[in-house]
Design a protein around this motif. Structure first.
Motif, PDB file in Angstrom:
ATOM      1  N   THR A  28      27.549  44.982  43.353  1.00  0.00           N
ATOM      2  CA  THR A  28      27.776  46.242  42.650  1.00  0.00           C
ATOM      3  C   THR A  28      27.286  46.109  41.215  1.00  0.00           C
ATOM      4  O   THR A  28      27.477  45.065  40.575  1.00  0.00           O
ATOM      5  CB  THR A  28      29.277  46.609  42.654  1.00  0.00           C
ATOM      6  OG1 THR A  28      29.723  46.707  44.008  1.00  0.00           O
ATOM      7  CG2 THR A  28      29.519  47.931  41.950  1.00  0.00           C
ATOM      8  N   THR A  29      26.667  47.154  40.713  1.00  0.00           N
ATOM      9  CA  THR A  29      26.163  47.160  39.334  1.00  0.00           C
ATOM     10  C   THR A  29      27.216  47.734  38.403  1.00  0.00           C
ATOM     11  O   THR A  29      27.803  48.785  38.672  1.00  0.00           O
ATOM     12  CB  THR A  29      24.874  47.995  39.238  1.00  0.00           C
ATOM     13  OG1 THR A  29      23.899  47.450  40.132  1.00  0.00           O
ATOM     14  CG2 THR A  29      24.328  47.984  37.820  1.00  0.00           C
ATOM     15  N   TYR A  30      27.438  47.023  37.299  1.00  0.00           N
ATOM     16  CA  TYR A  30      28.373  47.467  36.268  1.00  0.00           C
ATOM     17  C   TYR A  30      27.608  47.656  34.965  1.00  0.00           C
ATOM     18  O   TYR A  30      26.747  46.837  34.617  1.00  0.00           O
ATOM     19  CB  TYR A  30      29.487  46.432  36.055  1.00  0.00           C
ATOM     20  CG  TYR A  30      30.371  46.250  37.262  1.00  0.00           C
ATOM     21  CD1 TYR A  30      31.566  46.947  37.383  1.00  0.00           C
ATOM     22  CD2 TYR A  30      30.006  45.387  38.294  1.00  0.00           C
ATOM     23  CE1 TYR A  30      32.381  46.786  38.499  1.00  0.00           C
ATOM     24  CE2 TYR A  30      30.806  45.224  39.415  1.00  0.00           C
ATOM     25  CZ  TYR A  30      31.992  45.926  39.508  1.00  0.00           C
ATOM     26  OH  TYR A  30      32.786  45.784  40.620  1.00  0.00           O
ATOM     27  N   SER A  31      27.930  48.719  34.241  1.00  0.00           N
ATOM     28  CA  SER A  31      27.231  48.988  32.985  1.00  0.00           C
ATOM     29  C   SER A  31      28.196  49.607  31.985  1.00  0.00           C
ATOM     30  O   SER A  31      29.050  50.419  32.342  1.00  0.00           O
ATOM     31  CB  SER A  31      26.055  49.955  33.228  1.00  0.00           C
ATOM     32  OG  SER A  31      25.347  50.195  32.040  1.00  0.00           O
ATOM     33  N   GLY A  32      28.077  49.196  30.732  1.00  0.00           N
ATOM     34  CA  GLY A  32      28.924  49.735  29.681  1.00  0.00           C
ATOM     35  C   GLY A  32      28.930  48.817  28.478  1.00  0.00           C
ATOM     36  O   GLY A  32      28.151  47.866  28.386  1.00  0.00           O
ATOM     37  N   VAL A  91      26.203  28.217  33.671  1.00  0.00           N
ATOM     38  CA  VAL A  91      25.099  28.739  32.876  1.00  0.00           C
ATOM     39  C   VAL A  91      25.031  30.245  33.064  1.00  0.00           C
ATOM     40  O   VAL A  91      25.392  30.779  34.118  1.00  0.00           O
ATOM     41  CB  VAL A  91      23.763  28.072  33.286  1.00  0.00           C
ATOM     42  CG1 VAL A  91      23.458  28.314  34.764  1.00  0.00           C
ATOM     43  CG2 VAL A  91      22.613  28.535  32.421  1.00  0.00           C
ATOM     44  N   VAL A  92      24.585  30.938  32.033  1.00  0.00           N
ATOM     45  CA  VAL A  92      24.372  32.381  32.096  1.00  0.00           C
ATOM     46  C   VAL A  92      23.092  32.703  31.340  1.00  0.00           C
ATOM     47  O   VAL A  92      22.765  32.063  30.339  1.00  0.00           O
ATOM     48  CB  VAL A  92      25.567  33.160  31.494  1.00  0.00           C
ATOM     49  CG1 VAL A  92      25.756  32.839  30.017  1.00  0.00           C
ATOM     50  CG2 VAL A  92      25.389  34.663  31.685  1.00  0.00           C
ATOM     51  N   ALA A  93      22.356  33.690  31.842  1.00  0.00           N
ATOM     52  CA  ALA A  93      21.154  34.165  31.159  1.00  0.00           C
ATOM     53  C   ALA A  93      21.310  35.647  30.871  1.00  0.00           C
ATOM     54  O   ALA A  93      22.064  36.359  31.542  1.00  0.00           O
ATOM     55  CB  ALA A  93      19.913  33.924  32.015  1.00  0.00           C
ATOM     56  N   SER A  94      20.573  36.121  29.879  1.00  0.00           N
ATOM     57  CA  SER A  94      20.561  37.551  29.583  1.00  0.00           C
ATOM     58  C   SER A  94      19.207  37.913  28.996  1.00  0.00           C
ATOM     59  O   SER A  94      18.556  37.094  28.342  1.00  0.00           O
ATOM     60  CB  SER A  94      21.685  37.923  28.609  1.00  0.00           C
ATOM     61  OG  SER A  94      21.542  37.218  27.379  1.00  0.00           O
ATOM     62  N   THR A  95      18.784  39.130  29.272  1.00  0.00           N
ATOM     63  CA  THR A  95      17.528  39.641  28.737  1.00  0.00           C
ATOM     64  C   THR A  95      17.731  41.069  28.282  1.00  0.00           C
ATOM     65  O   THR A  95      18.506  41.830  28.887  1.00  0.00           O
ATOM     66  CB  THR A  95      16.406  39.597  29.794  1.00  0.00           C
ATOM     67  OG1 THR A  95      16.845  40.281  30.984  1.00  0.00           O
ATOM     68  CG2 THR A  95      16.040  38.163  30.155  1.00  0.00           C
ATOM     69  N   THR A 113      19.214  47.736  26.794  1.00  0.00           N
ATOM     70  CA  THR A 113      20.384  47.255  27.526  1.00  0.00           C
ATOM     71  C   THR A 113      20.239  45.763  27.788  1.00  0.00           C
ATOM     72  O   THR A 113      19.177  45.297  28.203  1.00  0.00           O
ATOM     73  CB  THR A 113      20.533  47.995  28.875  1.00  0.00           C
ATOM     74  OG1 THR A 113      20.762  49.381  28.630  1.00  0.00           O
ATOM     75  CG2 THR A 113      21.696  47.427  29.679  1.00  0.00           C
ATOM     76  N   THR A 114      21.304  45.005  27.549  1.00  0.00           N
ATOM     77  CA  THR A 114      21.293  43.576  27.836  1.00  0.00           C
ATOM     78  C   THR A 114      21.667  43.353  29.290  1.00  0.00           C
ATOM     79  O   THR A 114      22.769  43.666  29.734  1.00  0.00           O
ATOM     80  CB  THR A 114      22.281  42.829  26.922  1.00  0.00           C
ATOM     81  OG1 THR A 114      21.860  42.966  25.561  1.00  0.00           O
ATOM     82  CG2 THR A 114      22.328  41.356  27.268  1.00  0.00           C
ATOM     83  N   MET A 115      20.700  42.824  30.051  1.00  0.00           N
ATOM     84  CA  MET A 115      20.920  42.513  31.461  1.00  0.00           C
ATOM     85  C   MET A 115      21.466  41.094  31.564  1.00  0.00           C
ATOM     86  O   MET A 115      20.821  40.143  31.114  1.00  0.00           O
ATOM     87  CB  MET A 115      19.603  42.617  32.224  1.00  0.00           C
ATOM     88  CG  MET A 115      18.909  43.959  32.099  1.00  0.00           C
ATOM     89  SD  MET A 115      19.778  45.269  32.984  1.00  0.00           S
ATOM     90  CE  MET A 115      19.661  44.685  34.661  1.00  0.00           C
ATOM     91  N   ILE A 116      22.636  40.929  32.132  1.00  0.00           N
ATOM     92  CA  ILE A 116      23.282  39.627  32.255  1.00  0.00           C
ATOM     93  C   ILE A 116      23.094  39.091  33.673  1.00  0.00           C
ATOM     94  O   ILE A 116      23.415  39.750  34.652  1.00  0.00           O
ATOM     95  CB  ILE A 116      24.775  39.718  31.925  1.00  0.00           C
ATOM     96  CG1 ILE A 116      24.973  40.178  30.475  1.00  0.00           C
ATOM     97  CG2 ILE A 116      25.472  38.379  32.142  1.00  0.00           C
ATOM     98  CD1 ILE A 116      26.420  40.409  30.092  1.00  0.00           C
ATOM     99  N   GLY A 117      22.561  37.885  33.780  1.00  0.00           N
ATOM    100  CA  GLY A 117      22.370  37.242  35.076  1.00  0.00           C
ATOM    101  C   GLY A 117      21.186  36.298  35.026  1.00  0.00           C
ATOM    102  O   GLY A 117      20.256  36.533  34.257  1.00  0.00           O
ATOM    103  N   VAL A 160      25.608  46.710  28.098  1.00  0.00           N
ATOM    104  CA  VAL A 160      25.282  45.609  29.006  1.00  0.00           C
ATOM    105  C   VAL A 160      25.237  46.125  30.434  1.00  0.00           C
ATOM    106  O   VAL A 160      25.817  47.169  30.776  1.00  0.00           O
ATOM    107  CB  VAL A 160      26.301  44.454  28.907  1.00  0.00           C
ATOM    108  CG1 VAL A 160      26.370  43.912  27.491  1.00  0.00           C
ATOM    109  CG2 VAL A 160      27.672  44.876  29.399  1.00  0.00           C
ATOM    110  N   LYS A 161      24.536  45.384  31.284  1.00  0.00           N
ATOM    111  CA  LYS A 161      24.492  45.669  32.721  1.00  0.00           C
ATOM    112  C   LYS A 161      24.518  44.338  33.456  1.00  0.00           C
ATOM    113  O   LYS A 161      23.853  43.384  33.053  1.00  0.00           O
ATOM    114  CB  LYS A 161      23.248  46.467  33.081  1.00  0.00           C
ATOM    115  CG  LYS A 161      23.164  46.862  34.564  1.00  0.00           C
ATOM    116  CD  LYS A 161      21.912  47.683  34.853  1.00  0.00           C
ATOM    117  CE  LYS A 161      22.023  49.070  34.282  1.00  0.00           C
ATOM    118  NZ  LYS A 161      20.866  49.915  34.717  1.00  0.00           N
ATOM    119  N   VAL A 162      25.289  44.294  34.538  1.00  0.00           N
ATOM    120  CA  VAL A 162      25.375  43.063  35.332  1.00  0.00           C
ATOM    121  C   VAL A 162      25.619  43.448  36.785  1.00  0.00           C
ATOM    122  O   VAL A 162      26.343  44.401  37.082  1.00  0.00           O
ATOM    123  CB  VAL A 162      26.492  42.134  34.794  1.00  0.00           C
ATOM    124  CG1 VAL A 162      27.848  42.801  34.839  1.00  0.00           C
ATOM    125  CG2 VAL A 162      26.494  40.801  35.533  1.00  0.00           C
TER     126      VAL A 162
END
Length: 260
Positions: free
Chosen positions: A115-119, A172-176, A181-185, A209-211
């Motif tokens: 599921t995509t979460y954004s906020g 570990v976590v990555a973000s772009t 919007t910062t995409m986390i994953g 952010v969005k993950v």
């Protein structure tokens, strides 16, 4: 119509097809996908009307960006594109409810959901990680391989080069940053509590952010913090295997729907 391999010169045309289907992917995202994997397009004359990208990781292929211009819908173009990149190996993808019937006809079956979460994420919690350094790459690649099932060194080298990667003792976590919007994953961690803290660390310096999250403790934490779901859940689907490889209990969020 002609089927041919895509290059970075086709990125503007890819973005046009994506915009027609309301897929908000930046030119940087398309370039990264085409540099890491192989893209294929269906052209009507000089006009690109359908796309897909296949990213191969040591024995498993991630299929993504299966997009067809709305004017060319229901003509079998999406099925032709996916069939072209399928082989005898294991393939996986994330399917929307709209695309799921097509993939089932091609031999895929569902093994999970995301599921995509954004906020805007609350600026608290976390504090367990630090920015990754080149010397951390072997640890990151090994942990990711344990979780994902195959080694993805080139992916992590690319994420370190173009994004923000943070490491902790257990994960570990990555973000772009994409279109503001910062995409986390990915979020990879041996412990759910540390995965939550890694998400907090990645979101701490961001606004929107969005993950994409599997339904586990991390997803429940994000919902509890008031971050909203976006659209319908997508199915994680696999072909030529009973399940995706690796220890997916360690793999709390993919890089993206496109890269697995």
């Amino acid at each position: 119509m002609e089927l041919r391999q895509l290059t970075v010169a086709d990125v503007p045309a890819c973005m046009k097809v994506a915009a027609d289907r309301n897929w908000a992917h930046s030119d940087r995202t398309w370039r990264f996908l085409l540099e890491l994997g192989t893209g294929w397009g269906v052209f009507d004359g000089d006009e690109l009307v359908g796309t897909t990208v296949v990213t191969s990781y040591s024995g498993i292929s991630a299929i993504s960006m299966v997009l067809v211009d709305s004017r060319y819908g229901r003509q079998g173009i999406g099925g032709e594109l996916v069939s072209h990149v399928l082989d005898s190996g294991v393939s996986c993808l994330y399917a929307t409810p709209y695309g799921k019937p097509l993939y089932e006809r091609l031999g895929f079956h569902s093994v999970g959901k995301v599921t995509t979460y954004s906020g805007v994420y609350p600026r608290d919690g976390g504090g367990i990680s630090r920015p990754a350094e080149p010397a951390d790459l072997p640890f990151v690649v090994a942990l990711d391989a344990e979780a994902f099932g195959v080694e993805r060194a080139a992916l992590w080298e690319g994420l370190m080069a173009c994004g923000s990667v943070r490491v902790a003792d257990s994960g570990v976590v990555a973000s772009t940053l994409t279109n503001g919007t910062t995409m986390i994953g990915p979020v990879v961690s041996r412990f759910a509590a540390d995965a939550i803290a890694l998400v907090c660390d990645a979101a701490a310096r961001a606004g929107q952010v969005k993950v994409h999250l599997h339904d586990d403790w991390v997803a429940r934490h994000v919902r509890a913090r008031g971050v909203s779901t976006v659209g319908s859940s997508c199915d994680l689907m696999v072909r030529n295997a009973s399940d995706v490889p690796g220890d997916r209990s360690l793999y709390h969020a993919p890089v993206s729907m496109a890269l697995g």
